[in-house]
Design a protein around this motif. Sequence first.
Motif, PDB file in Angstrom:
ATOM      1  N   ARG A  46       0.831  -1.181   0.000  1.00  0.00           N
ATOM      2  CA  ARG A  46       0.000   0.000   0.000  1.00  0.00           C
ATOM      3  C   ARG A  46       0.876   1.246   0.000  1.00  0.00           C
ATOM      4  NH1 ARG A  46      -5.201  -0.773   3.971  1.00  0.00           N
ATOM      5  NH2 ARG A  46      -5.957  -2.729   3.118  1.00  0.00           N
ATOM      6  N   THR A  47       0.444   2.248  -0.741  1.00  0.00           N
ATOM      7  CA  THR A  47       1.234   3.471  -0.846  1.00  0.00           C
ATOM      8  C   THR A  47       0.399   4.662  -0.429  1.00  0.00           C
ATOM      9  OG1 THR A  47       0.602   3.856  -3.151  1.00  0.00           O
ATOM     10  CG2 THR A  47       2.540   2.489  -2.749  1.00  0.00           C
ATOM     11  N   ARG A  48       1.077   5.760  -0.187  1.00  0.00           N
ATOM     12  CA  ARG A  48       0.391   7.018   0.028  1.00  0.00           C
ATOM     13  C   ARG A  48       0.955   8.024  -0.958  1.00  0.00           C
ATOM     14  NH1 ARG A  48       0.099   8.580   5.294  1.00  0.00           N
ATOM     15  NH2 ARG A  48      -0.440  10.634   4.557  1.00  0.00           N
ATOM     16  N   THR A  84       6.344   7.256   1.243  1.00  0.00           N
ATOM     17  CA  THR A  84       5.339   7.130   0.183  1.00  0.00           C
ATOM     18  C   THR A  84       4.982   5.693  -0.166  1.00  0.00           C
ATOM     19  OG1 THR A  84       6.970   7.082  -1.606  1.00  0.00           O
ATOM     20  CG2 THR A  84       6.238   9.251  -0.841  1.00  0.00           C
ATOM     21  N   SER A 124       2.097  -0.562   6.685  1.00  0.00           N
ATOM     22  CA  SER A 124       2.223   0.603   5.816  1.00  0.00           C
ATOM     23  C   SER A 124       2.145   1.898   6.617  1.00  0.00           C
ATOM     24  CB  SER A 124       1.119   0.588   4.763  1.00  0.00           C
ATOM     25  OG  SER A 124      -0.123   0.954   5.348  1.00  0.00           O
ATOM     26  N   ARG A 125       2.423   3.013   5.919  1.00  0.00           N
ATOM     27  CA  ARG A 125       2.247   4.357   6.501  1.00  0.00           C
ATOM     28  C   ARG A 125       0.814   4.845   6.303  1.00  0.00           C
ATOM     29  NH1 ARG A 125       4.477   4.122   9.840  1.00  0.00           N
ATOM     30  NH2 ARG A 125       5.073   2.051   9.288  1.00  0.00           N
ATOM     31  N   SER A 126      -0.082   4.012   5.859  1.00  0.00           N
ATOM     32  CA  SER A 126      -1.455   4.387   5.549  1.00  0.00           C
ATOM     33  C   SER A 126      -2.221   4.799   6.806  1.00  0.00           C
ATOM     34  CB  SER A 126      -2.161   3.199   4.881  1.00  0.00           C
ATOM     35  OG  SER A 126      -3.544   3.279   5.000  1.00  0.00           O
ATOM     36  N   GLU A 127      -2.935   5.921   6.731  1.00  0.00           N
ATOM     37  CA  GLU A 127      -3.783   6.341   7.846  1.00  0.00           C
ATOM     38  C   GLU A 127      -4.938   5.358   8.049  1.00  0.00           C
ATOM     39  OE1 GLU A 127      -5.039  10.343   7.247  1.00  0.00           O
ATOM     40  OE2 GLU A 127      -3.094  11.207   7.798  1.00  0.00           O
ATOM     41  N   GLN A 128      -5.445   4.797   6.947  1.00  0.00           N
ATOM     42  CA  GLN A 128      -6.503   3.800   7.071  1.00  0.00           C
ATOM     43  C   GLN A 128      -6.015   2.580   7.839  1.00  0.00           C
ATOM     44  OE1 GLN A 128      -8.161   2.401   3.346  1.00  0.00           O
ATOM     45  NE2 GLN A 128      -9.017   0.577   4.295  1.00  0.00           N
ATOM     46  N   ASP A 171      -1.871  -5.362   6.376  1.00  0.00           N
ATOM     47  CA  ASP A 171      -2.910  -4.334   6.333  1.00  0.00           C
ATOM     48  C   ASP A 171      -4.236  -4.925   5.862  1.00  0.00           C
ATOM     49  OD1 ASP A 171      -0.880  -2.567   7.030  1.00  0.00           O
ATOM     50  OD2 ASP A 171      -1.561  -1.025   5.635  1.00  0.00           O
TER      51      ASP A 171
END
Length: 600
Positions: free
Chosen positions: A2-4, A90, A246-250, A357
């Motif tokens: 997953r990316t941002r 990212t 991941s760095r994902s907020e979700q 995730d």
Amino acid sequence: MRTREPFDAPADAAMETPVGQPGPAAFGSDVVAETLRALDIPYIALNPGASFRGFHDSLVNHLGNRQPQMLLCLHEEHAVAIAQGYAKVTGRAMAVAVHSNVGLFHATMAIFNAWCDRMPVLVIGATGPVDAEKRRPWIDWIHTARDQGAIVRSYVKWDDQPASPGAAREALVRGKWIAETHPAGPVYINLDAGMQEAPLDAPLPPLDLQRLAPRIDHPPGAEEVDRLAALLRGAKQPVILVGRVSRSEQGWAERIALAEATGARVLTDLKLGAGFPTDHPLSLAPPGVFPLPEARAALEQADVVLSLDWIALNGALPARPAGVVVHVSLDHILHNGWSMDHQALAPVDRLIAADPDALVSALCRALGAVPRAVAAAAVPAPGPRPAGGAGPLVVPDLAFHLRAALAGRPVSLLHLPLSWDGAFWPFRHPLDFVGSDGGGGIGGGPGISVGAALALRGSGRLPVSICGDGDFLMGVTALWTAVHYRIPLLLVVANNRSFFNDEVHQERVARMRGRPVENKWIGQRMADPEIDLAGMARAQGAEGFGPVTTREQLVEAYARAIAVVEAGGVAVVDVRVEPGYTPAMAGALTRETKAEEGKR
């Protein structure tokens, strides 16, 4: 993976805008450059080299030094480290260019860091010309290798040496696709210098990137999710180990929702980026390089342990776990016979081969756990001032006053030294801390920090890196790239004037052999003369402050340095601290020493 989306605006390159107008693709290297643009790669970090002079010309005179924009680096190791740091924020691969075999040799440590950190990096090298008749005497010969990819093949996901523009284009598409597919990692593509410089026979047909590089997801099976949800519902003392996520907020919000729905205690790892709020009531213990005693006690009593791709799971679990251990990971896909970064086998009852995730998201749906929105939290003011009085500065002083100076601002910590205690600073957002270097490669901290700061441009977050003095000295020239491209960054040096981690090892050996521990400093201390770290920062164009030796100087230096960074600059503060580790780290090392002695 997953990316941002990156926050950064294009780095300031007004001074590097080429003259003339780009024309149609005419050479092999033009095709390579166009492919990077088609792949939406914003930057390519490089140290120049003749082996890719054709490619370099195409980036400048065919693409106009835009998309990707070149980021000049003073060392290939910095170039790869910058790409790793960018990926840590990212989840996306940045490009790097390295000069033939000699540049690749320079880059190897940083590639290994990215490999162990499971970060996507697209490394482009060059060789040849492969056709010996086209080589210049001497220099082209020593810069040509029969199998250049062999230098890094054991710690990249994939490598290739395409022989035509069409094959090069396909290799780049495949390489980025492989690099960013979970579990992520670096790839290496070696370009023939002759192919780069040869005129095109005819234009190549257009690419359909979506069909050539389809997204690969790794969701868990529905039956696995139902079984695990039932297991967690019935658990009395569950523990969740948050590892590579991941760095994902979700993803962050869903991990919180899962813990709250199950009452699971949560442990995080200081080797990795923030994965769960460290001051949440369910946080088991402050994050550390090694699990703390309270975390170990909870793992011994846990009836269910859910590992979300935890690094070195065998080292965290009891020898014979009493509860059910479920490990969610795809990391086994990358394990090979060269690198031992796969760690020891762990006692696992169930392996779920899925993206952690995706697994957490599915569990939230199964358990009816509803995630809440994530806010970008500012740094909270610190608690009581650490003891110390007028004595020499120690790392807790460095941390306390830095946190006090930054209180109320959104901050991202981009690197932390081994002497850091996870209790110093709460993480409340996935970008509050982006993780360590991955492979233990000293010297990676400054470059990784520059890359992460680049990705954070425009985010409203103040990028802060804390490096040891040895790490800083090996990587300081990476700061020139940050200054040149106007990438704001605050770097604080925890300067104990020693390679202190090795002092600890020398003390350990001396104790085991019954020899004087007083000699542990010999061959470790960086003194006589003292090194002017602030001066080295100024030599790269940054603002340098220090050496700071008192608490009053520390407060003033931090205030001035933060003002520099908020104005768009790069600042370095040299803080002279006493050698030593925090009690948490020292205790972990003592336990490690006893375990080592027990094996002898």
